[in-house]
Design a protein around this motif. Structure first.
Motif, short mmCIF file in Angstrom:
data_model
loop_
_atom_site.label_atom_id
_atom_site.label_comp_id
_atom_site.label_asym_id
_atom_site.label_seq_id
_atom_site.Cartn_x
_atom_site.Cartn_y
_atom_site.Cartn_z
N ARG A 101 0.83 -1.21 0.00
CA ARG A 101 0.00 0.00 0.00
C ARG A 101 0.86 1.26 0.00
O ARG A 101 0.53 2.27 -0.64
N TYR A 136 4.90 1.96 -8.78
CA TYR A 136 4.90 0.78 -9.66
C TYR A 136 6.32 0.39 -10.02
O TYR A 136 6.72 -0.78 -9.90
N PRO A 163 -4.06 -7.20 -4.26
CA PRO A 163 -3.64 -5.89 -4.78
C PRO A 163 -3.89 -5.67 -6.27
O PRO A 163 -3.82 -4.53 -6.73
N TRP A 206 -6.44 -3.05 -6.97
CA TRP A 206 -6.27 -1.70 -6.44
C TRP A 206 -6.15 -0.72 -7.62
O TRP A 206 -5.38 -0.98 -8.57
N ALA A 251 1.94 1.74 -3.45
CA ALA A 251 0.81 2.23 -4.24
C ALA A 251 0.58 3.72 -3.97
O ALA A 251 0.16 4.47 -4.87
N PRO A 292 2.22 -7.54 -8.69
CA PRO A 292 2.05 -7.55 -7.23
C PRO A 292 1.91 -8.95 -6.64
O PRO A 292 2.21 -9.15 -5.45
N GLU A 352 -4.52 1.91 -8.00
CA GLU A 352 -3.15 2.38 -8.22
C GLU A 352 -2.34 1.43 -9.11
O GLU A 352 -1.35 1.84 -9.72
N PHE A 353 -2.75 0.17 -9.17
CA PHE A 353 -2.09 -0.79 -10.04
C PHE A 353 -2.94 -1.13 -11.27
O PHE A 353 -2.42 -1.39 -12.35
N GLN A 405 2.05 6.23 -6.24
CA GLN A 405 1.46 6.40 -7.55
C GLN A 405 0.67 7.72 -7.58
O GLN A 405 0.11 8.14 -6.56
#
Length: 960
Positions: free
Chosen positions: A72, A542, A521, A524, A75, A757, A526-527, A78
């Protein structure tokens, strides 16, 4: 005295939960093996010459919650910005019912490639839906069951055209308005096999040298929608094959490739509900006319019948597979993006034709509004036609990008004075207003009252619009309510066996636990919601995660550098071989084009070598399954300084640690060659030995095997390539940089980054000691199975001390010769016991290759061994004459519920067919179909979905 608080914590809790056998279980297994300790077993199994002398320096195991917290934090580095960059990657909305019940459901993501179709009917139906979507939208006859990404799909179309064309030239034309990453991958693939890539405008088709094929885009990279009919007719006049890269959502509105005369269509289904994921994984596709079906790469799902005449699905035309064709294969594709193809096909079913049309019309209308607003402000929009993309002249591209970013959007930088913008399913009128304003267009003040009539032209004239019926099959009309879709997904998954139900003991495929905490993840934002070409300052977290993962993989393997760009093991092989080839060429050794490959090698090895420009020379194996060193010496003498590489798998494909591997590597190095170690069996090495230290120069690693990325019914996969320092300069280049020594092998810089991830979490939670323990337990489990089964099914190959690696091959050939019972019979009978079969007839025909992995419990391993021993007792009843083999439970397997509830005239008890294990009734799995006639389906090729009941005609069974 109370227990000290520190003693109440269990720092290696995840390790304990990942590894199936308990310490007591391990003690029992070792006792069966007649050995005192795991250390003693390893001493008898691994050659001392390859053993690592130091522990893995990867830190301690981290608890699940802490690992998720650390990820996290990455992330959080990001910067989430809505990307309108386009270039084949767009925002999309994954329907929550599909996200929760497919992408996040182990019944789907832990399934294996449907090589055993009787227990794969659910995922096969979903893949058939995907194929149908592709054929319906492109207008072509047949599509495959997904590929890796659009750029590699275009490269597959190029080699497919070369095989199909009767033209004598080696020239392949590519229209210049093609995505740049596609051009880069095409160059990477073309040069080693002697294809001359001709990039330019259609006037180059008049060159008297001709072409064997051509690639056009619809829409193009700049957004134009072009009718390529005349250009394609010219290609056909030259004897060439015409391919079009296309967008499936654009195909909803625009003239399909088939109507322009295209022979092949390729593209990506990413925007059908699959997140961008920083580049992948995404399901690409190839569609073609039916006459080209046997030249298509990858897998095709087709309709056949079972023994009762019921319609049944299976992989069609399997003689095309690289496992069979080896160096004669035109493609090395093995892993495909099946899980993502399933999502895309189900997305189409969820929306149906009407829903897809609404989405496509909305995207196109928003683009038209943007064009009108920009032009009203004096901004030059280059496009005369468009679907979702506009190319725009600006005074300063960097300034324009900054203005768009200030409004909350990434747009594409084409060159110093040109930008591009692509709208998508997630775009709104507010999006359009912000972009138009940022780029200097006329303000759209009232976004709720846009005058559509003022927009002229709309960018898609009638001559370019589609006017036929498509997606009329019932599956695209039935599941538009969540209740119905939910039940459909459940019905499909109930037909299948995956890791959530049972052990899948596949040799070489390492079907291990895919822990939930590893999977969390990938969804998520962010990914999941990151464009692969987003600015670097938005993707710091990332790239830190990826660099960390690459560094850890380098430590594990003993290499100096790792690239995660290859998005499948086959592409990792290709990348590694390209590095070897480029290294030799940099030294002036262009004559080093011979690649030695043992006869036991994976089929992809030979195919990859040919694709990388090598001539394959097969090396013999001895009676113990080891590479025959005398034959290697003969080959080295025969080919001398032409030897460029040796490809081996270690431990060997036969499941043995070859003691002479160091000598073998030294022989190749002394001859001036390089050593490639296939990483398919790395699960037997992690923490115990490092290929980069015992003589290898390069390896690919299967993250979907050793490092827990799930197989997803045949994909996704990731196949990073690791190299020694001298090969570092020759790792795959960036797909937008065509000056690198070796070009890109995938469309995105980090390949299928969206699932990285998963292995990052696995490594974080296992730590160095946990990874080593996992390897040790995998070796113990495999030797335990070998010990339990040996007197019933002899183990074919063993090492010097009678031990095996992480898998074993059991020999059924004497049984088949004596009784007629085949590996097919045993594989299908295992389904009645609730198991997926081991790997069949590879690497030795008439055998089964078994791998338990470290994450299977002793209870499950014993259940499998008990089933195999019970099947051996059934074979003995055939051998004694009690049953004829053709009327035995082995030959009738698998038994469906319909069969065991109907009339029964077989010479064995009904309960033996249905419930061969006492107490099985409460958890019994019934395959939905009986044994499938694959040959029938190949003779009557049907590879798209009509209602299955429409195919269940009596004549189908009678014609057999």
């Amino acid at each position: 005295m109370p227990v000290p608080i520190r003693d109440l914590f269990e720092p290696n809790e995840f390790v304990r939960r990942h590894i199936g056998p308990s310490p007591d279980d391990l003690a029992h297994m070792l006792a069966v093996l007649g050995i005192d300790s795991v250390a003693d077993l390893l001493d008898e199994t691994l050659p001392a010459s390859i053993r690592a002398n130091e522990p893995l320096e990867l830190g301690d195991a981290v608890p699940e919650a802490e690992a998720l917290r650390r990820l996290r934090a990455l992330a959080a580095d990001q910067r989430l910005v809505t990307s309108l960059i386009g270039m084949g990657y767009t925002g999309t909305i994954t329907p929550p019912v599909i996200a929760r019940n497919v992408l996040e459901n182990p019944a789907w993501y832990t399934a294996y490639t449907p090589y055993q179709p009787e227990i794969s009917q659910g995922r096969l139906e979903a893949i058939l839906n995907f194929q149908t979507v592709v054929t319906e939208l492109t207008g072509l006859d047949v599509a495959n069951a997904s590929l890796l990404d659009e750029a590699t799909a275009a490269a597959e179309a190029m080699t497919m055209a070369r095989r199909l064309s009767k033209a004598s030239t080696q020239r392949f034309f590519v229209h210049h308005d093609t995505h740049p990453q596609t051009l880069t991958v095409l160059r990477t693939r073309a040069e080693p096999v002697g294809v001359e890539l001709v990039v330019g405008d259609v006037d180059l088709l008049d060159d008297e040298a001709g072409v064997f094929g051509a690639l056009f885009s619809s829409p193009t990279s700049s957004g134009e929608v072009i009718d390529w009919t005349e250009a394609i007719a010219r290609v056909h006049e030259l004897g060439g094959i015409a391919a079009i890269t296309t967008d499936p959502l654009a195909c909803v509105l625009t003239t399909p490739p088939a109507d322009m005369g295209a022979d092949i269509a390729v593209g990506s289904a990413q925007r059908f509900g699959v997140p961008m994921g920083f580049g992948g994984p995404h399901a690409a596709f190839v569609a073609a006319r039916e006459k080209a079906a046997r030249s298509m790469p990858g897998r095709i799902v087709g309709v056949s019948t079972d023994t009762a005449g019921r319609p049944a699905l299976r992989l069609a035309l399997q003689t095309r597979e690289q496992h069979i064709r080896r160096e004669k294969a035109t493609s090395n594709i093995c892993t495909a993006q099946v899980l993502l193809a399933n999502i895309a096909g189900l997305y189409a079913a969820w929306h149906g034709r009407d829903g897809l049309t609404r989405i496509a019309e909305r995207v196109q209308r928003l683009t038209s509004i943007a064009a009108a607003g920009l032009r009203a402000g004096g901004v030059v929009v280059r496009n005369s036609t468009w679907f979702d993309t506009l190319t725009i002249d600006v005074a300063d591209a960097d300034h324009a990008l900054g203005a768009a970013l200030a409004a909350g959007y990434n747009i594409r930088r084409v060159d110093d004075t040109t930008v591009g913008v692509t709208f998508d399913e997630t775009s709104t009128l507010a999006t359009v207003a912000a972009i138009v304003d940022a780029l200097g267009g006329a303000p759209i003040d009232d976004i709720d009252d846009v005058d559509d009539a003022a927009i002229a032209p709309d960018g898609l004239p009638a001559s370019l619009r589609r006017d036929d019926e498509f997606l009329t099959q019932s599956v695209f009309d039935r599941y538009h309510s969540e209740h119905e879709m939910l039940r459909y997904l459940r019905r499909l998954s109930d037909k299948d066996l995956a890791l959530d139900r049972t052990m899948i003991p596949l040799g070489s495929c390492t079907m291990k636990l895919n822990a939930t905490s590893e999977m969390v993840p990938i969804t998520w934002p962010e990914f999941a919601d990151v464009h692969p070409f987003a600015p670097d300052d938005q993707t710091v977290g990332y790239r830190r995660m990826i660099a960390d993962l690459e560094q850890r993989l380098a430590v594990i393997t003993g290499y100096d550098a790792v690239s995660v760009q290859p998005n499948a093991g086959s592409q990792g092989e290709f990348a590694g071989l390209l590095a070897i080839r480029a290294f030799h060429r940099s030294n002036g050794d262009e004559q080093r084009t011979v690649c030695l490959i043992p006869e036991s090698a994976h089929g992809t090895n030979a195919a990859s070598a040919v694709m990388a420009g090598f001539d394959v020379v097969v090396v013999a194996c001895d009676d113990q399954g080891n590479v025959d060193l005398d034959d290697v010496r003969r080959r080295l003498d025969e080919f001398g300084d032409r030897v460029g590489a040796l490809m081996i798998t270690y431990p060997s494909t036969h499941g043995v640690f070859e003691a002479s591997v160091g000598d073998l590597c030294a022989m190749i190095h002394d001859a001036g060659g390089q050593v490639y170690v296939d990483g398919a069996n790395l699960n037997a090495l992690v923490g115990l030995a490092k290929p980069g230290r015992f003589g290898a120069d390069v390896s690919h690693l299967n993250l979907h095997k050793t490092f827990c990325i799930p197989h997803g019914g045949g994909g996704p996969g990731v196949g990073p390539v690791g190299v020694r320092e001298h090969l570092r300069p020759f790792l795959p280049g960036h797909p937008l940089d065509d000056t690198a020594p070796v070009g890109a092998v995938s469309a995105a810089p980090f390949g299928s980054a969206g699932i990285l991830p998963i292995p990052w979490m696995y490594l974080e939670m296992m730590g160095g000691a946990g990874l080593t323990t996992a390897t040790e337990v995998a070796i113990v489990a495999a030797n335990y199975i070998a010990a339990r089964l040996d007197e019933h099914f002899p183990v074919l190959y063993r090492g010097e001390h009678g031990r095996i690696a992480h898998e074993c091959i059991i020999d059924l050939r004497p049984i088949t010769k004596a009784t007629g019972v085949t590996v097919d019979d045993v594989a299908k009978r295992l389904m009645d016991y609730g198991f997926h079969a081991p790997t069949m007839s590879f690497p030795v025909a008439g055998t089964l290759m078994i791998e338990p992995t470290e994450s299977e419990s002793l209870r499950e391993i014993d259940r499998f061994c008990d089933a195999m021993i019970a099947i051996r007792a059934e074979i003995d009843r055939v051998a004694s004459g009690e049953w004829a083999v053709d009327d035995s439970p082995l030959r009738h397997a698998p038994h469906t519920a319909e069969e065991v509830l109907g009339e029964w005239e077989r010479p064995y008890e009904r309960t033996l067919g249905a419930l061969p294990v006492v107490g099985q009734a409460g958890s019994k799995y019934f395959p939905p179909v009986s044994r499938i006639d694959g040959a029938y389906g190949d003779r009557h090729l049907v590879c798209s979905c009509e209602p299955l009941e429409a195919l269940a005609m009596p004549s189908m069974a009678a014609s057999k």
